[in-house]
Design an enzyme around this catalytic site. Structure first.
Site, PDB file in Angstrom:
ATOM      1  N   HIS A  55       0.858  -1.185   0.000  1.00  0.00           N
ATOM      2  CA  HIS A  55       0.000   0.000   0.000  1.00  0.00           C
ATOM      3  C   HIS A  55       0.897   1.240   0.000  1.00  0.00           C
ATOM      4  O   HIS A  55       2.038   1.200   0.478  1.00  0.00           O
ATOM      5  CB  HIS A  55      -0.887   0.029   1.235  1.00  0.00           C
ATOM      6  CG  HIS A  55      -1.951  -1.019   1.242  1.00  0.00           C
ATOM      7  ND1 HIS A  55      -2.998  -0.984   2.130  1.00  0.00           N
ATOM      8  CD2 HIS A  55      -2.141  -2.122   0.479  1.00  0.00           C
ATOM      9  CE1 HIS A  55      -3.791  -2.019   1.916  1.00  0.00           C
ATOM     10  NE2 HIS A  55      -3.281  -2.734   0.920  1.00  0.00           N
ATOM     11  N   GLU A  57       0.873   3.797   1.830  1.00  0.00           N
ATOM     12  CA  GLU A  57       1.296   4.173   3.180  1.00  0.00           C
ATOM     13  C   GLU A  57       2.483   3.336   3.649  1.00  0.00           C
ATOM     14  O   GLU A  57       3.440   3.856   4.230  1.00  0.00           O
ATOM     15  CB  GLU A  57       0.154   4.016   4.187  1.00  0.00           C
ATOM     16  CG  GLU A  57      -1.062   4.857   3.899  1.00  0.00           C
ATOM     17  CD  GLU A  57      -2.134   4.099   3.133  1.00  0.00           C
ATOM     18  OE1 GLU A  57      -1.815   3.462   2.099  1.00  0.00           O
ATOM     19  OE2 GLU A  57      -3.305   4.137   3.553  1.00  0.00           O
ATOM     20  N   CYS A  85      -6.124   1.869   5.906  1.00  0.00           N
ATOM     21  CA  CYS A  85      -6.734   0.614   6.344  1.00  0.00           C
ATOM     22  C   CYS A  85      -6.135   0.211   7.693  1.00  0.00           C
ATOM     23  O   CYS A  85      -5.167   0.824   8.157  1.00  0.00           O
ATOM     24  CB  CYS A  85      -6.492  -0.479   5.299  1.00  0.00           C
ATOM     25  SG  CYS A  85      -4.780  -1.063   5.255  1.00  0.00           S
ATOM     26  N   CYS A  88      -2.255  -0.476   7.576  1.00  0.00           N
ATOM     27  CA  CYS A  88      -1.467   0.749   7.469  1.00  0.00           C
ATOM     28  C   CYS A  88      -1.551   1.573   8.752  1.00  0.00           C
ATOM     29  O   CYS A  88      -0.547   2.133   9.197  1.00  0.00           O
ATOM     30  CB  CYS A  88      -1.925   1.558   6.267  1.00  0.00           C
ATOM     31  SG  CYS A  88      -1.596   0.712   4.693  1.00  0.00           S
TER      32      CYS A  88
END
Length: 174
Positions: A55, A57, A85, A88
């Site tokens: 991701h 992040e 999410c 993260c």
């Protein structure tokens, strides 16, 4: 941080999200800022890297830690185009980021106040300041455009791959 700076740095995150969009990735972008300087930039690369943890992040946290030579990001701010999410958010707390600014809220899966709030969870040893809904229309528009295009291409594939007719099937063995 003032609203003008938030607007500016979210623009940097949106540029990263556009890179993800062009690469066929879910269009989420992130930047980490220390003081008034961007120290790391990243975009979702799950498909490219074949890694469910890639991701924006997660990638930008790693880059910022490398830039600073420390895993602690206590005086840094994360700008991300979509609410983080749970995975993260957990990493964000462990890195001890001071602040998280996001664009699009995620009421079903967000962990910064959407579905739950891990960034300020009472039992954890660190809490992040949260600023939500910075340039949300642009973030939401990118996400909607991406998923609309993805659905359209799936419908197109289904139409071009119609089931075989009886005449296309091989004869049954006797």
């Amino acid at each position: 941080m003032d609203l003008d700076a938030d607007h500016l740095f979210m623009g940097e995150a949106l540029r990263q999200a556009q890179k993800a969009f062009r690469a066929g990735e879910v269009p989420v972008g992130a930047v980490i800022v220390r003081g008034d300087r961007v120290i790391a930039r990243a975009w979702n690369q799950v498909e490219l890297l074949k890694d469910a943890t890639a991701h924006a992040e997660m990638l930008v946290l790693t880059m910022a830690q490398e830039d600073l030579g420390d895993w602690r990001l206590t005086d840094c701010t994360l700008y991300v185009t979509k609410e983080p999410c749970p995975m993260c958010a957990g990493a964000i707390v462990h890195c001890r980021l001071a602040r998280v600014v996001f664009g699009a809220a995620d009421p079903r899966g967000g962990a910064a106040g959407g579905a739950l709030n891990l960034l300020q969870f009472p039992g954890l040893n660190h809490h992040c300041e949260i600023t939500a809904q910075v340039r949300p229309e642009e973030s939401v528009q990118l996400l909607r455009s991406f998923f609309r295009a993805r659905r359209a291409s799936q419908v197109e594939v289904q139409v071009t791959q119609a089931p075989p007719s009886e005449s296309d099937l091989p004869p049954e063995p006797t």
